[in-house]
Design a protein around this motif. Sequence first.
Motif, PDB file in Angstrom:
ATOM      1  N   ALA A  21       7.812   4.250   3.084  1.00 12.04           N
ATOM      2  CA  ALA A  21       7.324   5.307   3.970  1.00 12.04           C
ATOM      3  C   ALA A  21       5.800   5.288   4.029  1.00 12.04           C
ATOM      4  N   GLN A  22       5.210   4.699   2.986  1.00  4.74           N
ATOM      5  CA  GLN A  22       3.752   4.584   2.934  1.00  4.74           C
ATOM      6  C   GLN A  22       3.383   3.182   2.442  1.00  4.74           C
ATOM      7  N   THR A  23       2.398   2.593   3.078  1.00  2.36           N
ATOM      8  CA  THR A  23       1.846   1.308   2.643  1.00  2.36           C
ATOM      9  C   THR A  23       0.332   1.410   2.656  1.00  2.36           C
ATOM     10  N   VAL A  24      -0.286   1.097   1.541  1.00  2.00           N
ATOM     11  CA  VAL A  24      -1.742   1.102   1.449  1.00  2.00           C
ATOM     12  C   VAL A  24      -2.187  -0.291   1.030  1.00  2.00           C
ATOM     13  N   THR A  25      -3.054  -0.888   1.863  1.00  2.00           N
ATOM     14  CA  THR A  25      -3.500  -2.265   1.626  1.00  2.00           C
ATOM     15  C   THR A  25      -5.019  -2.272   1.460  1.00  2.00           C
ATOM     16  N   TYR A  51     -11.843 -12.349  -4.850  1.00  2.00           N
ATOM     17  CA  TYR A  51     -11.289 -11.229  -4.086  1.00  2.00           C
ATOM     18  C   TYR A  51      -9.863 -10.944  -4.545  1.00  2.00           C
ATOM     19  N   VAL A  52      -9.435  -9.720  -4.305  1.00  2.00           N
ATOM     20  CA  VAL A  52      -8.048  -9.330  -4.534  1.00  2.00           C
ATOM     21  C   VAL A  52      -7.528  -8.648  -3.274  1.00  2.00           C
ATOM     22  N   LEU A  53      -6.369  -9.096  -2.822  1.00  2.00           N
ATOM     23  CA  LEU A  53      -5.637  -8.404  -1.769  1.00  2.00           C
ATOM     24  C   LEU A  53      -4.521  -7.622  -2.455  1.00  2.00           C
ATOM     25  N   MET A  54      -4.639  -6.328  -2.426  1.00  2.00           N
ATOM     26  CA  MET A  54      -3.732  -5.451  -3.163  1.00  2.00           C
ATOM     27  C   MET A  54      -2.941  -4.593  -2.185  1.00  2.00           C
ATOM     28  N   GLU A  55      -1.647  -4.465  -2.469  1.00  2.00           N
ATOM     29  CA  GLU A  55      -0.827  -3.594  -1.621  1.00  2.00           C
ATOM     30  C   GLU A  55       0.033  -2.697  -2.493  1.00  2.00           C
ATOM     31  N   ALA A  56       0.058  -1.426  -2.115  1.00  2.00           N
ATOM     32  CA  ALA A  56       0.903  -0.442  -2.784  1.00  2.00           C
ATOM     33  C   ALA A  56       1.855   0.156  -1.758  1.00  2.00           C
ATOM     34  N   GLN A  57       3.094   0.338  -2.165  1.00  2.00           N
ATOM     35  CA  GLN A  57       4.105   0.891  -1.264  1.00  2.00           C
ATOM     36  C   GLN A  57       4.985   1.876  -2.011  1.00  2.00           C
ATOM     37  N   THR A  58       5.438   2.890  -1.279  1.00  2.00           N
ATOM     38  CA  THR A  58       6.425   3.819  -1.822  1.00  2.00           C
ATOM     39  C   THR A  58       7.334   4.271  -0.699  1.00  2.00           C
ATOM     40  N   CYS A  59       8.600   4.486  -1.053  1.00  2.89           N
ATOM     41  CA  CYS A  59       9.537   5.014  -0.061  1.00  2.89           C
ATOM     42  C   CYS A  59       9.420   6.530   0.054  1.00  2.89           C
ATOM     43  N   SER A  60       8.613   7.124  -0.799  1.00  5.82           N
ATOM     44  CA  SER A  60       8.450   8.582  -0.763  1.00  5.82           C
ATOM     45  C   SER A  60       7.454   8.980   0.327  1.00  5.82           C
ATOM     46  N   PRO A  61       7.817   9.955   1.165  1.00  2.00           N
ATOM     47  CA  PRO A  61       6.867  10.428   2.180  1.00  2.00           C
ATOM     48  C   PRO A  61       5.899  11.485   1.641  1.00  2.00           C
ATOM     49  N   VAL A  62       6.103  11.918   0.407  1.00  2.04           N
ATOM     50  CA  VAL A  62       5.294  13.028  -0.103  1.00  2.04           C
ATOM     51  C   VAL A  62       4.323  12.630  -1.214  1.00  2.04           C
ATOM     52  N   LEU A  63       4.568  11.537  -1.894  1.00  2.06           N
ATOM     53  CA  LEU A  63       3.633  11.113  -2.930  1.00  2.06           C
ATOM     54  C   LEU A  63       2.275  10.780  -2.309  1.00  2.06           C
ATOM     55  N   ALA A  64       1.214  11.127  -2.984  1.00  5.27           N
ATOM     56  CA  ALA A  64      -0.138  10.927  -2.452  1.00  5.27           C
ATOM     57  C   ALA A  64      -0.629   9.523  -2.785  1.00  5.27           C
ATOM     58  N   LEU A  65      -0.020   8.525  -2.174  1.00  8.82           N
ATOM     59  CA  LEU A  65      -0.329   7.140  -2.512  1.00  8.82           C
ATOM     60  C   LEU A  65      -1.734   6.755  -2.067  1.00  8.82           C
ATOM     61  N   GLU A  66      -2.106   7.119  -0.840  1.00 10.54           N
ATOM     62  CA  GLU A  66      -3.437   6.753  -0.363  1.00 10.54           C
ATOM     63  C   GLU A  66      -4.517   7.420  -1.211  1.00 10.54           C
ATOM     64  N   GLU A  67      -4.271   8.635  -1.617  1.00 11.05           N
ATOM     65  CA  GLU A  67      -5.227   9.323  -2.479  1.00 11.05           C
ATOM     66  C   GLU A  67      -5.358   8.609  -3.825  1.00 11.05           C
ATOM     67  N   ALA A  68      -4.220   8.135  -4.364  1.00 11.99           N
ATOM     68  CA  ALA A  68      -4.243   7.421  -5.641  1.00 11.99           C
ATOM     69  C   ALA A  68      -5.044   6.129  -5.527  1.00 11.99           C
ATOM     70  N   VAL A  69      -4.829   5.384  -4.432  1.00  5.77           N
ATOM     71  CA  VAL A  69      -5.571   4.137  -4.245  1.00  5.77           C
ATOM     72  C   VAL A  69      -7.049   4.436  -4.022  1.00  5.77           C
ATOM     73  N   GLY A  70      -7.353   5.485  -3.278  1.00  9.31           N
ATOM     74  CA  GLY A  70      -8.752   5.864  -3.083  1.00  9.31           C
ATOM     75  C   GLY A  70      -9.440   6.208  -4.391  1.00  9.31           C
ATOM     76  N   THR A  71      -8.747   6.942  -5.248  1.00  6.62           N
ATOM     77  CA  THR A  71      -9.298   7.276  -6.566  1.00  6.62           C
ATOM     78  C   THR A  71      -9.518   6.018  -7.388  1.00  6.62           C
ATOM     79  N   LEU A  72      -8.556   5.104  -7.308  1.00  9.19           N
ATOM     80  CA  LEU A  72      -8.686   3.829  -8.022  1.00  9.19           C
ATOM     81  C   LEU A  72      -9.955   3.090  -7.596  1.00  9.19           C
ATOM     82  N   LEU A  73     -10.173   2.987  -6.294  1.00 16.02           N
ATOM     83  CA  LEU A  73     -11.335   2.241  -5.807  1.00 16.02           C
ATOM     84  C   LEU A  73     -12.641   2.931  -6.197  1.00 16.02           C
TER      85      LEU A  73
END
Length: 473
Positions: free
Chosen positions: A220-224, A282-304
């Motif tokens: 439901a969410q993909t962050v690359t 370089y690293v090409l990193m991708e995170a995915q979740t089937c959950s529509p409610v988990l804050a995945l983009e926020e987690a990746v933003g915090t990571l960066l």
Amino acid sequence: MAEMDPISTVLGRLPPEITATDPDVVARYLTDFRHFRTGAARAVLRPRSTVEVQAIVTLCAAHGVPLVPQGGNTSYCAAATPSPDGGELVLSLERLNAVRALDAANLSLTAEAGCVLSVLQEAADAAGLMLPLDLGSRQSCQLGGALSTNAGGISVLKYGMARDLVLGLEAVLPDGQLLNVLQPLRKNNTGYDVKQMLLGAEGTLGIITAASLKLARKPAQTVTAFLAVAEIDALTTLLARAQTLTGENITSFEYVSQHSLSLLLAAQPGLRHPLETPAQHYVLMEAQTCSPVLALEEAVGTLLEELMGEGLVSDGTLANGGQQRDQLWYLREHIPEAEVANGGSVKHDVSVPTSALPAFITKASALVDAHGAGGRLSIYGHVGDGNVHFNVVAPVGAEPAVYKPWFEREVSPRIYDLAVAMGGSFGAEYGIGIVKLDLLDRYGDKAKLHMMRALKAALDPANIMNPGKVVRG
């Protein structure tokens, strides 16, 4: 009246609709993907069903005619190429291309061996699911070949190799018997898991005709993200941090060297560098979740933010949509084409423990600098599973046809020795085929090789299944 030779006898007893003898047609099946080897065959057999595969194998077993199974013919190791003597028949699975079942509630798909991978991905997508097996050759590789070589790909970090996605298997054994353990079961503890013997065997123990595969919930969410890494030693730290902050939702964590990216950008001037400030790693990193409610983009933003604040990452970009994601993945997946544009590369498909990957890249690069006579590095791969494609392109002005054999003879053994000394393997995801038989002899565990030969002799005593591949005849 003179007796017919075995091949003529076999061809004479098969339906003409499944035999192709026209030299122009046959020629399309005789050269391996990398154009290393061209074999010979009097015919290509193209069965339309498992029953016809059984009939072919039974006839060939009775008359001692060897078969070379072939899927999409994308093997890097010439695993689907017949011998030059013309004494083998090619058996193409391309007509076995039906999706037999898709059980959304069971998260499973059952399909025939000739199905192209991208077609299966589309079938899963239409059902609101995902097939995790994903390769750069998805538009041409076939299911049977991917399973026969135990293909890896870009999602191994989360979902495993091809064998990890197989629930059930249907295959024709060397005597024509049908192995039918096709049930899409996640628990079936009834003795030896015999299907695993055929996965990765490259057609030497039987011909896979169908398989049941695991599916996954569609993301439901993909962050690359595409990141410039300050020091290569930070790779394993970056991976651990990424997995922790995203809740183990990292699906891909790919390494791309500046060497490889520069080759691609030079070969395709229409492409642009995704970052303002170039780096060496370089690293090409991708995170995915089937959950529509988990804050995945926020987690990746915090990571960066954390990584850049600590100086582990010097620059980075997040894909702002599907098109930008595709552009980032294009850079990763088309590096091999850049190598081809430069005369091709000497490929080292090696793996080491993930913790040792940065040190391996550093030490192997030093070996090339010291002994490679100016060879140009092209290094990329799968950080998350310890598999790096450590490739070397001929120096500018050198003749690749001369340089590459010299490098393979004089320098490649040093690279393989290093990988093995660091607890790794000379072969990570390409398989053995013909190309790596000598490496298997040199580095393979003796007891394992003994077991492989014993298994081959027990199941295929007449050596009619893809002879000369994986196990020496």
